[in-house]
Design an enzyme around this catalytic site. Structure first.
Site, PDB file in Angstrom:
ATOM      1  N   HIS A 103     -28.144  14.446  36.522  1.00  0.00           N
ATOM      2  CA  HIS A 103     -27.079  13.635  37.516  1.00  0.00           C
ATOM      3  C   HIS A 103     -26.977  14.022  38.661  1.00  0.00           C
ATOM      4  O   HIS A 103     -27.790  13.773  39.825  1.00  0.00           O
ATOM      5  CB  HIS A 103     -26.223  13.799  36.705  1.00  0.00           C
ATOM      6  CG  HIS A 103     -24.871  13.183  37.157  1.00  0.00           C
ATOM      7  ND1 HIS A 103     -24.561  12.226  36.973  1.00  0.00           N
ATOM      8  CD2 HIS A 103     -23.993  13.689  38.312  1.00  0.00           C
ATOM      9  CE1 HIS A 103     -23.057  11.443  37.972  1.00  0.00           C
ATOM     10  NE2 HIS A 103     -23.397  12.450  38.199  1.00  0.00           N
ATOM     11  N   GLU A 104     -26.897  15.854  38.857  1.00  0.00           N
ATOM     12  CA  GLU A 104     -26.868  16.298  40.580  1.00  0.00           C
ATOM     13  C   GLU A 104     -28.055  16.810  41.419  1.00  0.00           C
ATOM     14  O   GLU A 104     -28.483  16.801  42.459  1.00  0.00           O
ATOM     15  CB  GLU A 104     -26.460  18.060  40.023  1.00  0.00           C
ATOM     16  CG  GLU A 104     -25.322  17.876  39.178  1.00  0.00           C
ATOM     17  CD  GLU A 104     -23.820  17.739  39.709  1.00  0.00           C
ATOM     18  OE1 GLU A 104     -24.600  17.054  41.104  1.00  0.00           O
ATOM     19  OE2 GLU A 104     -23.111  17.117  39.118  1.00  0.00           O
ATOM     20  N   HIS A 118     -28.610  13.289  42.604  1.00  0.00           N
ATOM     21  CA  HIS A 118     -27.187  13.255  44.050  1.00  0.00           C
ATOM     22  C   HIS A 118     -28.274  13.940  45.424  1.00  0.00           C
ATOM     23  O   HIS A 118     -28.701  13.667  46.435  1.00  0.00           O
ATOM     24  CB  HIS A 118     -26.304  13.587  43.745  1.00  0.00           C
ATOM     25  CG  HIS A 118     -25.173  12.696  43.045  1.00  0.00           C
ATOM     26  ND1 HIS A 118     -24.322  12.427  43.579  1.00  0.00           N
ATOM     27  CD2 HIS A 118     -24.259  13.904  42.143  1.00  0.00           C
ATOM     28  CE1 HIS A 118     -23.491  11.763  42.764  1.00  0.00           C
ATOM     29  NE2 HIS A 118     -23.039  12.534  41.947  1.00  0.00           N
ATOM     30  N   GLU A 163     -22.809   8.018  43.340  1.00  0.00           N
ATOM     31  CA  GLU A 163     -22.679   8.011  41.870  1.00  0.00           C
ATOM     32  C   GLU A 163     -24.206   7.299  41.325  1.00  0.00           C
ATOM     33  O   GLU A 163     -24.469   7.469  40.285  1.00  0.00           O
ATOM     34  CB  GLU A 163     -21.172   7.197  41.445  1.00  0.00           C
ATOM     35  CG  GLU A 163     -21.329   8.503  40.798  1.00  0.00           C
ATOM     36  CD  GLU A 163     -20.638   9.983  40.195  1.00  0.00           C
ATOM     37  OE1 GLU A 163     -20.826  10.270  41.269  1.00  0.00           O
ATOM     38  OE2 GLU A 163     -20.711  10.342  39.055  1.00  0.00           O
TER      39      GLU A 163
END
Lengths: 502, 502
Positions: A271-272, A275, A301
């Site tokens: 997830h990170e 980003h 997101e």
């Protein structure tokens, strides 16, 4: 305008924007250090520093020199670009005008009182949540909402919620958002009912693991596989995972310092890192302007959830990654099979808590918050009635009220921090992401073979081409339309969930 | 001035000084990250950021608001404090005026050209040193010295070297420095001759060790023993050890990331931690002003060398620390005795290279540079004649010329970076430190027992009382006089070396 004059005006605006942005970037950098390394004693000096950096950022953005440069490319009253600009330059002028107009439209006293109230309110929230006692938070929230309603009036919009939403999701409005999110309620409630009992938890994947160095090696390799450029990025540890970018050449993310299970750590790293890929993929030439800024929080997101949910929960991905992971954690995973992993990933029992929700019910949690915060900003819902309204909406959307306010209306930090208009971006991220991913798969028939071979960069390259490099050239929903040929909608997201959990 | 007006004027000056200092501090912080964590790709964006932070620091220091606040406490022309101030306030007014006057006295164009030339010059120096070819550096150095001579004229002073020296050692002058350092030459040359052959190197203490985690544990404990407040500090890794302080509540130092032997790492940790103790010991109430700033670089160097040389080379210290160290590195140190350590610490063969010099000859290396740079600034030594002059001075002071320019006049980065007036502070650090330490021991008869018991804080507490908390209240030499009751001199330093190496 002559083309040489136009080029000079654009260059000057870019230069002044970067000069301002640099101080915002420095503030993010100070926050990064605060979360990853700063000793506890440094908190007060750090808060002073961050405040000073943000003040210079604001000064430079609202300076006479900036307005003068901007005025050469756009009408300062309306934001309408002057004639003779290229489409890209028009987008630059519009985007920079929006930031500038927002910065100058809010009275300094209002901004300061909001910051002070939010700071006190967050402290009150901590205590209120610990004691599950909403009335400790209530007066702060009342003041905050009054301030937000005032801000909304200064900024203007068709709906009082629009300018608040616009801070996080530029260009989005209640009129557009209501049908987008409204389409989720019935199908998700139905699917959540049918998906009950799916999956099986695996204790080893939830248990704390010991070997932090092994996790670092796994995450470092996985990030490189995703296309993370380690020469322009850093991975570190913090209490809560987050990501931040100071410049495309220096983007960073963290994994949780301790106390989480292996699977959560890995999904969170995907997830990170997602980003960070977005930030690394911005066009350096436009750095400092909206052309090198995330399209919206919803799009940010989307860029993270795509990796977490579309890649990181795909059985093909896990069949490839599993041998690596077993070698990295031989003892912990000795008795775990890849089928256990897949069952574990499908397991998401109903929860009143957003952060414990699975893919299916997550957006229902968002819908609940979105509906309540619109009413709060309209003044139709009073703060004192939040607990009751929360519990009723919970019953309606999630099938049951929370056992207490701690796990109900006090569970999130957002409102107490003054972030109204933020929640919908989480759900938009799911929608945008699913629609982009469906298009990517249509255009990339070889994706299954790629994934089976551990080759993840085709996906990153596609995102780079269709999303990263455009920054905020268009509103996020328009960017999705351009990339997929269809207006943004919930269709692909619902189809994805139906296929996985139906 | 009425006391309420005086207090308000002081508070305003402190507040504006802190507002300016915060950006200098942020630049140091960005440099810290650059050396410890920043990915290589981030270099250009980081250089831009540091430049922007320094520019705001300078803007705020030379703003009208600052001059107005300063003007309420001092005559802006002369720096003379207004009447009615306390001695501490007078020192504040003088100190802040000096910084302000220096900042406004140098034309912006001169400062910028110096920075640009120094940057290019350092690159040229890298190549010149690698090729041991002085003429590659020569044109840059000629320009830099011309710029420094011009800066000296703008700033003024009895000797053209004085204002350059003053940047690093406020209040020090050639007139005072010549006899201080001049007193070193004959005794040190004599002692270096007699000390030849002392000591015996120990290979295990110079060999690379493997267990970095063990080193971290040892350094963390040692720092705590010295009085380092880990809640207001961080220890990390970098290519070259250094220390930096953003605020007394956040002071940091590093140990070398790799490639050094154990003893160098430990002595370096004592050294850098000594710097950090000084920064942690500043008076927070005056943060941002000269009352909470190191008295001089010489004093900063004294604060580090005291721990490295006076504590870290003391046999009593090592007899206590040795068992800990052996437990931490059982394999590496299996065959090493504490006597081997003590012999190793005395071993310092003659070297043409400053950074390889032992305690005795180190200050002779400084004397060489000091004498040459004075002549350069006076214009009596031409840049083209540096190699010859260096070699002649080397023969005179160190007993032999260097084998080549790489290990001779090209060995240091300082001149190519425009740092003229910096070198003497290293020698002053030795002098100040020895004089303070002698006084500390006179006042603390129990020090030997303390050290034998591993209790190091009495020394830190003494330094805090006599040095740290005063910041730049007085010039460093005056601070030494107040702490020891005698004018600063070389006597205690020479006595210390005679006792250890004579």
């Amino acid at each position: 305008m002559k083309s040489s004059a136009r080029r000079a005006a654009v260059a000057e605006l870019v230069s002044l924007s970067a000069a301002s942005r640099r101080f915002e970037s420095a503030a993010h950098f100070a926050e990064w250090d605060q979360e990853t390394l700063m000793p506890p004693g440094g908190a007060q000096a750090r808060a002073d520093l961050i405040g000073s950096l943000q003040a210079v950022h604001h000064e430079k953005l609202t300076s006479k020199a900036y307005a003068k440069a901007l005025g050469r490319l756009a009408d300062l009253k309306t934001g309408e670009p002057v004639s003779g600009l290229s489409p890209l330059e028009e987008s630059l002028a519009r985007g920079q005008w929006r930031r500038w107009n927002r910065a100058r439209s809010l009275p300094g006293a209002l901004v300061e009182e909001t910051a002070r109230t939010a700071s006190a309110s967050q402290q009150a929230w901590s205590e209120a949540r610990r004691k599950s006692d909403f009335k400790l938070l209530r007066p702060y929230l009342e003041r905050l909402i009054a301030l937000k309603r005032e801000a909304s009036k200064h900024l203007g919009g068709a709906h009082p919620y629009d300018p608040l939403l616009d801070e996080y999701e530029p260009g989005m409005t209640v009129k557009e958002l209501d049908p987008l999110l409204g389409a989720l309620a019935a199908p998700l409630k139905d699917l959540a009912r049918r998906a009950k009992g799916r999956g099986r938890p695996c204790a080893a994947l939830e248990a704390p693991y010991r070997d932090e160095a092994a996790l670092d090696r796994v995450v470092t390799r996985l990030a490189a596989d995703m296309g993370f450029d380690h020469t322009c990025g850093v991975i570190a540890r913090s209490a809560h995972p987050f990501s931040t970018g100071f410049h495309p050449s220096d983007c960073r993310f963290t994994v949780r310092a301790e106390g989480d299970g292996l699977m959560n750590q890995l999904l969170s790293a995907l997830h990170e890192c997602g980003h960070s890929l977005y930030e690394q993929g911005m066009d350096k030439r436009w750095w400092g302007t909206t052309l090198a800024r995330h399209a919206s929080l919803g799009m940010h997101e989307a860029m993270s959830r795509l990796w977490e949910n579309m890649v990181g929960r795909d059985p093909v991905f896990w069949r490839r990654q599993w041998p690596h992971l077993r070698r990295a954690f031989p003892r912990l995973l000795a008795k775990v099979s890849v089928d256990d992993v897949l069952e574990h990933l499908l397991y998401a029992p109903p929860s009143p808590v957003r952060l414990k929700a699975g893919e299916v019910s997550y957006s229902l949690h968002i819908l609940l918050r979105y509906e309540l915060e619109k009413e709060l900003i309209l003044g139709r819902l009073k703060v004192r009635d939040i607990p009751e309204a929360w519990n009723a909406k919970s019953s309606e959307l999630l099938g049951a009220p929370p056992p207490d306010d701690r796990r109900g209306c006090l569970q999130d930090i957002h409102w107490s921090g003054g972030s109204f208009g933020y929640f919908p971006t989480y759900a938009l991220g799911n929608l945008y992401g699913a629609q982009l991913f469906a298009q990517f798969k249509r255009e990339t028939p070889s994706w299954g073979r790629s994934l089976a071979a551990g080759k993840l960069t085709p996906f990153k390259d596609w995102l780079s081409e269709h999303v990263y490099r455009h920054g905020r050239r268009w509103p996020a929903a328009e960017l999705v339309r351009r990339a997929t040929g269809k207006p943004a909608s919930a269709a692909d997201f619902l189809a994805h969930l139906e296929a996985r959990y139906g």
